[in-house]
Motif scaffolding. Structure first.
Motif, PDB file in Angstrom:
ATOM      1  N   ARG A 101     -81.633   4.729 -97.482  1.00 16.49           N
ATOM      2  CA  ARG A 101     -80.273   4.860 -96.987  1.00 16.49           C
ATOM      3  C   ARG A 101     -79.469   5.831 -97.842  1.00 16.49           C
ATOM      4  N   LEU A 102     -78.520   6.487 -97.211  1.00 18.30           N
ATOM      5  CA  LEU A 102     -77.566   7.353 -97.880  1.00 18.30           C
ATOM      6  C   LEU A 102     -76.189   7.092 -97.295  1.00 18.30           C
ATOM      7  N   ARG A 103     -75.197   6.964 -98.158  1.00 20.23           N
ATOM      8  CA  ARG A 103     -73.816   6.843 -97.697  1.00 20.23           C
ATOM      9  C   ARG A 103     -72.948   7.763 -98.553  1.00 20.23           C
ATOM     10  N   CYS A 104     -72.141   8.561 -97.915  1.00 18.93           N
ATOM     11  CA  CYS A 104     -71.277   9.492 -98.640  1.00 18.93           C
ATOM     12  C   CYS A 104     -70.040   9.804 -97.807  1.00 18.93           C
ATOM     13  N   THR A 105     -69.059  10.397 -98.469  1.00 23.09           N
ATOM     14  CA  THR A 105     -67.814  10.791 -97.812  1.00 23.09           C
ATOM     15  C   THR A 105     -67.719  12.315 -97.809  1.00 23.09           C
ATOM     16  N   ARG A 106     -67.421  12.878 -96.647  1.00 25.06           N
ATOM     17  CA  ARG A 106     -67.353  14.328 -96.518  1.00 25.06           C
ATOM     18  C   ARG A 106     -66.023  14.731 -95.861  1.00 25.06           C
ATOM     19  N   ARG A 107     -65.650  15.965 -96.122  1.00 26.56           N
ATOM     20  CA  ARG A 107     -64.456  16.506 -95.494  1.00 26.56           C
ATOM     21  C   ARG A 107     -64.867  17.650 -94.556  1.00 26.56           C
ATOM     22  N   LEU A 108     -64.455  17.545 -93.276  1.00 31.61           N
ATOM     23  CA  LEU A 108     -64.832  18.541 -92.265  1.00 31.61           C
ATOM     24  C   LEU A 108     -63.596  19.244 -91.724  1.00 31.61           C
ATOM     25  N   LYS A 109     -63.847  20.388 -91.153  1.00 35.82           N
ATOM     26  CA  LYS A 109     -62.799  21.138 -90.467  1.00 35.82           C
ATOM     27  C   LYS A 109     -62.987  20.946 -88.968  1.00 35.82           C
ATOM     28  N   HIS A 110     -62.051  20.261 -88.317  1.00 29.23           N
ATOM     29  CA  HIS A 110     -62.157  20.024 -86.877  1.00 29.23           C
ATOM     30  C   HIS A 110     -61.877  21.319 -86.126  1.00 29.23           C
ATOM     31  N   PRO A 111     -62.480  21.508 -84.954  1.00 32.76           N
ATOM     32  CA  PRO A 111     -62.221  22.738 -84.185  1.00 32.76           C
ATOM     33  C   PRO A 111     -60.737  22.993 -83.908  1.00 32.76           C
ATOM     34  N   ASP A 112     -59.923  21.937 -83.877  1.00 31.90           N
ATOM     35  CA  ASP A 112     -58.494  22.161 -83.621  1.00 31.90           C
ATOM     36  C   ASP A 112     -57.719  22.556 -84.887  1.00 31.90           C
ATOM     37  N   GLY A 113     -58.407  22.692 -86.000  1.00 30.06           N
ATOM     38  CA  GLY A 113     -57.794  23.173 -87.229  1.00 30.06           C
ATOM     39  C   GLY A 113     -57.442  22.107 -88.240  1.00 30.06           C
ATOM     40  N   ARG A 114     -57.418  20.867 -87.872  1.00 31.20           N
ATOM     41  CA  ARG A 114     -57.042  19.819 -88.821  1.00 31.20           C
ATOM     42  C   ARG A 114     -58.248  19.410 -89.671  1.00 31.20           C
ATOM     43  N   SER A 115     -57.925  18.854 -90.851  1.00 33.61           N
ATOM     44  CA  SER A 115     -58.977  18.364 -91.731  1.00 33.61           C
ATOM     45  C   SER A 115     -59.375  16.951 -91.313  1.00 33.61           C
ATOM     46  N   LEU A 116     -60.639  16.649 -91.505  1.00 37.76           N
ATOM     47  CA  LEU A 116     -61.186  15.368 -91.072  1.00 37.76           C
ATOM     48  C   LEU A 116     -61.998  14.776 -92.208  1.00 37.76           C
ATOM     49  N   TRP A 117     -61.662  13.571 -92.590  1.00 36.24           N
ATOM     50  CA  TRP A 117     -62.458  12.857 -93.591  1.00 36.24           C
ATOM     51  C   TRP A 117     -63.366  11.869 -92.872  1.00 36.24           C
ATOM     52  N   ILE A 118     -64.649  11.939 -93.157  1.00 36.27           N
ATOM     53  CA  ILE A 118     -65.609  11.059 -92.496  1.00 36.27           C
ATOM     54  C   ILE A 118     -66.489  10.371 -93.535  1.00 36.27           C
ATOM     55  N   GLN A 119     -66.964   9.190 -93.169  1.00 36.12           N
ATOM     56  CA  GLN A 119     -67.960   8.489 -93.979  1.00 36.12           C
ATOM     57  C   GLN A 119     -69.279   8.546 -93.229  1.00 36.12           C
ATOM     58  N   VAL A 120     -70.271   9.149 -93.843  1.00 37.42           N
ATOM     59  CA  VAL A 120     -71.572   9.377 -93.219  1.00 37.42           C
ATOM     60  C   VAL A 120     -72.584   8.382 -93.782  1.00 37.42           C
ATOM     61  N   THR A 121     -73.317   7.737 -92.890  1.00 38.72           N
ATOM     62  CA  THR A 121     -74.383   6.825 -93.293  1.00 38.72           C
ATOM     63  C   THR A 121     -75.672   7.271 -92.607  1.00 38.72           C
TER      64      THR A 121
END
Length: 629
Positions: free
Chosen positions: A128-148
């Motif tokens: 298993r892997l769990r981490c937090t990443r920051r993405l750039k949404h196509p509409d320009g806003r920043s997105l924080w996600i937790q990936v498992t």
């Protein structure tokens, strides 16, 4: 479904396994199932359980409709299938995600440690892997996600990727941290954030190759702010603090206009502020900043009809960041701020290592006073009091010395003031009184045929207030067998002039007991001659400044007759009041001759002897050097 297939299972079967796996909890919590070939469907047994009678189409529908964004990813890292929630989260069509690299979609390849951990799960080495990443949404806003990323059974040759949008939670955490790290009154960084920033700056400056490698701090405290709160209320006080913060911030912004970053302004609590300068260029820069801060506060503040003026004291520290700690820097700043207050307020003071070393020494002495008495680190030396007419030793003054294990032999001017401040003078005074009286009695017994010497012991005014001095003296005289008239207690002029109540009662009781009372350093304090006649005093000791004012004969300098006139007048006045007079700091025979001529009774000084250990006094009494010169 063939039980001997070696390639990846069809996407529909993988979805079934993925959904089933997602209900099992974390892979690390349970052992991974063994790798088994796929088996053909088993005919339903009689009365099957609901969990076993779950058609694959139902699991696939659950995967597709699940609100949690998910995808099944092959061991090669490519998406096999994704649900609509993931497509919505990433701002694209879920069907278009198939065949794309999952790591690129959710940012698992941007950092080496995360990429390595992801590959370990794909390769079957980790569950298993769990981490937090920051993405750039196509509409320009920043997105924080937790990936498992969770491994599926080995036969599936795939992993389950699940993604949770935690942007709202991150934003809430950010706001809470901002509230936690900022002062609600001034909106400035608070003490916690300041120390966090200071620690980070020190670590960065100490390790960085570029920059100056130096750091500066202005530690500011408003003068008289408590009076504003007490008279106008805390609401006006808070408005004043906010207005002060605004001006300090403006000064910092102006100072940082030509630099990479402006100094950090923080409120540390109460009316204390700090201005932190990274990569400072030297004390001149900090001095200029401190001057601008003081100047900015000189203009009165208009607060809802209240016109207030305020000043500040500033401690300034500037030094190399290497070897400096946050605690050490703040201690230096706090000490320097205290100096600015003590020097008169409304000013800035630069940290002085020598002055600080003196303060540290003073603190070390103060903390060691009481234990030193118990350890026997103090000793008494005695200086003769010689009659001007006959040249004989009539008495001695007991002078305490501290044989400090670190600082060596210390004279009273190094520690008596500290002892008076912390109250240890009472304990030290009792010891000195007992030791001096015991020694005077020993000399008397050793020389029964000679006139006995009286011993003079200094008494601090705090001994009168904080102890029963009369009882202490009576006890010591009884223990040692010394006659009361052979004990003289010396008090400074400032301590006895204007005395009333307990001090006067104490002095009167001691005089009634037969103990001599002498005023030390006479002529430098209040010099209230009218009050002098009401005190139970038997002797005056003229301050050495009067004797030093006498011109030496043969010096080629014309003597000042005023010095002799003043001393002669004081001696005549003392004699009219029935008092004897001792002149301190007699260093030459010329001084002794002039003092004898104007009627001084006793002399004390290096002409006769420096302070010596008790075993040398008998020899001085018999020596010709102590007789009339």
């Amino acid at each position: 479904m063939s039980g001997t297939s070696e390639g990846p299972a069809p996407a529909k079967d993988l979805v079934d396994r993925a959904v089933t796996e997602s209900h099992k909890g974390t892979a690390s919590a349970t052992p991974r199932p063994p790798s088994l070939p796929e088996l053909p469907p088993i005919a339903p047994a009689a009365a099957p359980s609901p969990a076993m009678d779950r058609p694959p189409s139902l699991l696939g529908a659950a995967f597709t409709a699940a609100p949690l964004a998910m995808a099944v990813v092959g061991r090669d890292g490519l998406v096999l299938t994704a649900n609509e929630a993931l497509g919505t989260l990433l701002g694209t069509d879920a069907a278009g995600l198939a065949g794309r690299a999952a790591a690129d979609l959710v940012g698992l390849s941007s950092e080496a440690p995360t990429r390595h951990a992801y590959l370990e799960v794909l390769g079957g080495h980790e569950d298993r892997l769990r981490c937090t990443r920051r993405l750039k949404h196509p509409d320009g806003r920043s997105l924080w996600i937790q990936v498992t990323v969770t491994a599926l059974p080995e036969a599936a040759q795939a992993v389950l990727l699940s993604v949770c949008d935690i942007s709202a939670r991150r934003e809430l955490q950010r706001r809470l941290r901002h509230l936690q790290m900022h002062d609600p009154v001034t909106r400035l960084p608070n003490r916690t954030l300041f120390f966090e920033r200071l620690t980070a700056v020190l670590e960065a400056e100490s390790c960085a190759d570029g920059g100056t490698g130096r750091i500066g701090l202005c530690y500011l405290d408003l003068d008289g702010f408590k009076a504003v709160n007490d008279t106008l209320g805390h609401r006006v006080g808070d408005r004043l603090l906010a207005a002060v913060a605004e001006r300090l911030t403006h000064c910092a912004d102006e100072a940082g206009r030509a630099r990479a970053a402006a100094p950090l302004v923080a409120r540390l609590g109460g009316d204390e502020f700090a201005v932190l300068v990274e990569d400072s260029t030297g004390t001149d820069q900090l001095a200029e900043l401190a001057e601008s801060l003081l100047l900015a506060l000189q203009t009165p503040f208009d607060l809802s009809g209240q016109r207030l003026s305020v000043s500040a004291s500033i401690g300034v520290v500037e030094r190399h960041a290497a070897g400096t700690t946050a605690t050490g820097l703040m201690q230096a700043a706090d000490t320097t701020l205290y100096w600015a207050k003590a020097d008169g307020k409304s000013r800035w003071t630069l940290f002085d290592p020598e002055r600080n070393a003196h303060r540290m020494t003073r603190q070390a002495l103060s903390s060691g006073l009481r234990p030193a008495v118990e350890r026997g680190e103090f000793a008494l030396e005695y200086q003769p009091l010689v009659g001007m007419e006959d040249g004989r030793v009539h008495g001695v003054e007991a002078l305490v010395r501290w044989h400090h294990p670190q600082f060596g032999r210390l004279t009273p001017n190094r520690f008596i003031g500290l002892a008076e401040e912390d109250g240890s003078i009472v304990q030290l005074g009792r010891w000195a009184l007992r030791t001096a009286c015991r020694q005077a009695r020993r000399w008397q017994l050793e020389r029964p045929a000679e006139p006995p010497l009286f011993v003079s012991v200094n008494v601090a005014v705090r001994q009168i207030w904080d102890s029963d001095l009369v009882a202490d003296v009576a006890k010591v005289l009884a223990e040692t067998g010394l006659a009361p008239h052979l004990l003289q207690l010396e008090l400074t002029e400032s301590a006895v002039m204007g005395s009333a109540g307990r001090p006067l009662q104490t002095l009167t009781a001691l005089s009634d007991m037969g103990v001599r009372i002498a005023i030390d350093d006479f002529g430098t304090g209040y010099s209230n001659l009218a009050y002098l006649s009401r005190l139970p005093v038997s002797a005056l000791k003229l301050d050495g400044s009067f004797v030093r004012g006498f011109q030496y004969e043969g010096s080629g300098t014309r003597p000042n007759p005023a010095d002799e006139v003043i001393v002669e007048a004081m001696i005549q006045l003392a004699h009219r009041l029935g008092l004897t007079v001792t002149a301190e700091c007699v260093e030459t025979s010329a001084q002794a001759s002039r003092l004898r001529r104007i009627g001084c009774d006793t002399g004390q000084g290096w002409l006769y002897s420096r302070p010596v250990p008790p075993d040398r006094i008998p020899a001085l009494v018999e020596a010709e050097g102590c007789r009339r010169s």
